[in-house]
Design a protein around this motif. Structure first.
Motif, PDB file in Angstrom:
ATOM      1  N   ARG A  43       0.828  -1.205   0.000  1.00 52.72           N
ATOM      2  CA  ARG A  43       0.000   0.000   0.000  1.00 52.72           C
ATOM      3  C   ARG A  43       0.861   1.252   0.000  1.00 52.72           C
ATOM      4  O   ARG A  43       0.509   2.263  -0.610  1.00 52.72           O
ATOM      5  CB  ARG A  43      -0.933  -0.011   1.208  1.00 52.72           C
ATOM      6  CG  ARG A  43      -1.943  -1.159   1.194  1.00 52.72           C
ATOM      7  CD  ARG A  43      -2.945  -1.032   2.303  1.00 52.72           C
ATOM      8  NE  ARG A  43      -3.786   0.141   2.129  1.00 52.72           N
ATOM      9  CZ  ARG A  43      -4.767   0.491   2.962  1.00 52.72           C
ATOM     10  NH1 ARG A  43      -4.999  -0.233   4.035  1.00 52.72           N
ATOM     11  NH2 ARG A  43      -5.491   1.564   2.736  1.00 52.72           N
ATOM     12  N   HIS A  47       0.689   4.012  -2.838  1.00 54.16           N
ATOM     13  CA  HIS A  47       0.423   5.413  -2.500  1.00 54.16           C
ATOM     14  C   HIS A  47       1.495   6.328  -3.094  1.00 54.16           C
ATOM     15  O   HIS A  47       1.190   7.403  -3.616  1.00 54.16           O
ATOM     16  CB  HIS A  47       0.376   5.569  -0.981  1.00 54.16           C
ATOM     17  CG  HIS A  47       0.194   6.979  -0.529  1.00 54.16           C
ATOM     18  ND1 HIS A  47      -1.008   7.656  -0.645  1.00 54.16           N
ATOM     19  CD2 HIS A  47       1.076   7.869   0.019  1.00 54.16           C
ATOM     20  CE1 HIS A  47      -0.866   8.883  -0.188  1.00 54.16           C
ATOM     21  NE2 HIS A  47       0.380   9.037   0.232  1.00 54.16           N
ATOM     22  N   SER A  48       2.761   5.887  -3.002  1.00 50.03           N
ATOM     23  CA  SER A  48       3.858   6.688  -3.551  1.00 50.03           C
ATOM     24  C   SER A  48       3.705   6.853  -5.058  1.00 50.03           C
ATOM     25  O   SER A  48       3.890   7.949  -5.593  1.00 50.03           O
ATOM     26  CB  SER A  48       5.202   6.026  -3.218  1.00 50.03           C
ATOM     27  OG  SER A  48       6.269   6.713  -3.808  1.00 50.03           O
ATOM     28  N   GLU A  50       0.918   6.595  -6.765  1.00 59.27           N
ATOM     29  CA  GLU A  50      -0.272   7.393  -7.062  1.00 59.27           C
ATOM     30  C   GLU A  50       0.026   8.883  -6.944  1.00 59.27           C
ATOM     31  O   GLU A  50      -0.404   9.681  -7.787  1.00 59.27           O
ATOM     32  CB  GLU A  50      -1.403   7.018  -6.111  1.00 59.27           C
ATOM     33  CG  GLU A  50      -2.689   7.798  -6.366  1.00 59.27           C
ATOM     34  CD  GLU A  50      -3.796   7.427  -5.414  1.00 59.27           C
ATOM     35  OE1 GLU A  50      -4.892   8.017  -5.530  1.00 59.27           O
ATOM     36  OE2 GLU A  50      -3.572   6.556  -4.553  1.00 59.27           O
ATOM     37  N   THR A  51       0.774   9.266  -5.907  1.00 57.49           N
ATOM     38  CA  THR A  51       1.116  10.682  -5.740  1.00 57.49           C
ATOM     39  C   THR A  51       2.033  11.187  -6.843  1.00 57.49           C
ATOM     40  O   THR A  51       2.083  12.398  -7.110  1.00 57.49           O
ATOM     41  CB  THR A  51       1.789  10.917  -4.377  1.00 57.49           C
ATOM     42  OG1 THR A  51       2.930  10.045  -4.246  1.00 57.49           O
ATOM     43  CG2 THR A  51       0.823  10.632  -3.236  1.00 57.49           C
ATOM     44  N   ASN A  61      -5.254   1.220  -5.459  1.00 59.76           N
ATOM     45  CA  ASN A  61      -5.645   1.750  -4.154  1.00 59.76           C
ATOM     46  C   ASN A  61      -7.158   1.795  -4.006  1.00 59.76           C
ATOM     47  O   ASN A  61      -7.698   1.502  -2.933  1.00 59.76           O
ATOM     48  CB  ASN A  61      -5.054   3.144  -3.952  1.00 59.76           C
ATOM     49  CG  ASN A  61      -3.567   3.118  -3.681  1.00 59.76           C
ATOM     50  OD1 ASN A  61      -3.049   2.146  -3.151  1.00 59.76           O
ATOM     51  ND2 ASN A  61      -2.874   4.180  -4.052  1.00 59.76           N
ATOM     52  N   GLU A  65      -9.220  -0.392  -1.091  1.00 60.27           N
ATOM     53  CA  GLU A  65     -10.028   0.284  -0.065  1.00 60.27           C
ATOM     54  C   GLU A  65     -11.287  -0.511   0.270  1.00 60.27           C
ATOM     55  O   GLU A  65     -11.768  -0.471   1.399  1.00 60.27           O
ATOM     56  CB  GLU A  65     -10.412   1.686  -0.544  1.00 60.27           C
ATOM     57  CG  GLU A  65      -9.254   2.679  -0.468  1.00 60.27           C
ATOM     58  CD  GLU A  65      -9.656   4.051  -0.958  1.00 60.27           C
ATOM     59  OE1 GLU A  65     -10.854   4.216  -1.339  1.00 60.27           O
ATOM     60  OE2 GLU A  65      -8.803   4.946  -0.993  1.00 60.27           O
TER      61      GLU A  65
END
Length: 432
Positions: A43, A47-48, A50-51, A61, A65
């Motif tokens: 995750r 997240h990295s 996605e940013t 992600n 969820e």
């Protein structure tokens, strides 16, 4: 020749069915591999990505969820294609082998599904879960949109059946806190050799800060170096200059009556202004106002207070206002990075490793320090120092030569000064 002709006839007659079985087995492998990859994907890594603008990571992600909805949809798809493939295979093999076709179909489909729909795709997915998850995420998302309502309905049925047995669970609630998950991952990586002990200890120190109060990291009043305001000025000036500390509390009348904090730089400036005559210095006037903090203040709060006030030093008091010790910014930082030594620090002989494998420690050594130094796991919930741990576990103040065994260690009291245990020998309990 006749066998080849017969095989050709079978292929023509059942060719589409056999092709459908192959496609269904491939779809089963897709569902199995997707489930493994999406549940094992990092995750933090997603997240990295996605940013940084990776669209597929954002899709992953989004799927993770709602993990219960995702897994339910994939299981529905997997079971659907498996059952259909098995039914088609049974139909084909019955027409070829008659009644024995059921047994042949069972053995054949079991072998094919285990190899090509379970072991192979899951092994592939677990070997590179992040890449696999991003590759299948768009297709899985489309499938979940279609099958999602059915998956939610199935989950609703499961929850109600489980509730009949008194079992309730929240699909989106983790059994572990975020700190526990990070700590577990760091410990695992350390055991595998990917994280060295020093890095593990630093990360553990950061995670432990929230569980500590200033009373756990302070210097106890029995170890404090202080100045007496009633002493002659030259005595106090000499004490400041000979000390390895830059700040020292000063008291008057009683050690609980701390009236200021003397900084070595202020003493040097005053000494220069007085032409190096210490008798002309009023050390109380150059002392700074003391800052008192409760012993129950959490370490993160105290760290933030140090940074906010741009201070490095505070006096710790109990609920009755009596001095318990002092805490510095360095004490808190050492909980993260370990012991910080400079050229003026005196070496504290608190822990001595003996040739026989035992360890001789001063009673005042903090449990956290010895755990970090020797990679032990002695509990520090009820006591701060090694001596405190022995007293807590034995429920008495031991005499010299007394020995106790707990937490996998043998504790032998070597020296006692009145009611204080000053030195102990510790050895593994299995080496007695």
């Amino acid at each position: 020749m006749m066998m080849l002709e017969y095989a050709g006839e079978l292929l023509i007659e059942h060719g589409l069915t056999i092709l459908a079985i192959i496609v269904l087995i491939a779809l089963s492998g897709f569902f199995s591999g997707s489930e493994t990859a999406l549940t094992a994907a990092s995750r933090a890594r997603m997240h990295s990505l996605e940013t940084s603008g990776e669209v597929r990571a954002a899709t992953v992600n989004g799927l993770i969820e709602r993990k219960d909805r995702l897994i339910g949809a994939l299981l529905i798809g997997n079971n659907l294609v498996n059952i259909l493939a098995s039914a088609l295979a049974t139909s084909v093999l019955l027409s070829i082998f008659g009644d024995s076709g059921v047994a042949v179909a069972t053995l054949t489909m079991t072998l094919l599904l285990v190899i090509f729909a379970e072991v192979l795709p899951k092994s592939w997915a677990i070997s590179r879960p992040d890449r696999f998850a991003m590759a299948v995420a768009p297709m899985v998302k489309a499938f979940v949109v279609v099958v999602g309502p059915m998956s939610s309905f199935v989950n609703w049925i499961v929850r109600h059946i489980m509730s009949l047995f008194g079992v309730t669970f929240a699909s989106e609630t983790s059994m572990l806190s975020a700190h526990e998950e990070i700590r577990g991952a760091v410990d695992l990586l350390h055991r595998e050799g990917a994280v060295v002990k020093a890095d593990r200890d630093r990360l553990g120190g950061v995670l432990d800060l929230g569980e500590l109060e200033v009373s756990d990291v302070m210097i106890h009043r029995t170890s404090m170096r202080m100045l007496n305001a009633d002493e002659p000025p030259e005595v106090n000036v000499r004490a400041v200059l000979e000390s390895s500390y830059t700040r020292m509390p000063i008291w008057r009348g009683s050690m609980d009556n701390i009236i200021g904090i003397v900084h070595a730089k202020d003493v040097l400036r005053a000494l220069a202004d007085a032409s190096n005559d210490p008798q002309r210095i009023d050390i109380v006037k150059i002392a700074q106002k003391p800052w008192f903090v409760p012993d129950t203040t959490s370490v993160p709060d105290q760290l933030n207070a140090f940074l906010r006030r741009k201070a490095h030093f505070a006096i710790v008091v109990d609920e009755y206002g009596e001095v318990e010790g002092l805490v510095t910014l360095e004490d808190i930082l050492e909980e993260i990075v370990g012991e910080i030594a400079d050229e003026h620090d005196t070496e504290v002989q608190g822990v001595h490793q003996e040739a026989d494998g035992s360890v001789v420690v001063d009673g005042s050594v903090p449990i956290r320090d010895i755990n970090r130094a020797l990679d032990w796991s002695l509990p520090d919930d009820e006591a701060t120092t090694v001596a405190g741990l022995v007293i807590h576990e034995s429920q008495t103040i031991p005499e010299e030569k007394q020995a106790f065994t707990f937490h996998g260690k043998r504790f032998i009291v070597m020296k006692r000064d009145r009611n204080r245990i000053t030195r102990l020998r510790i050895k593994p309990a299995d080496k007695l």
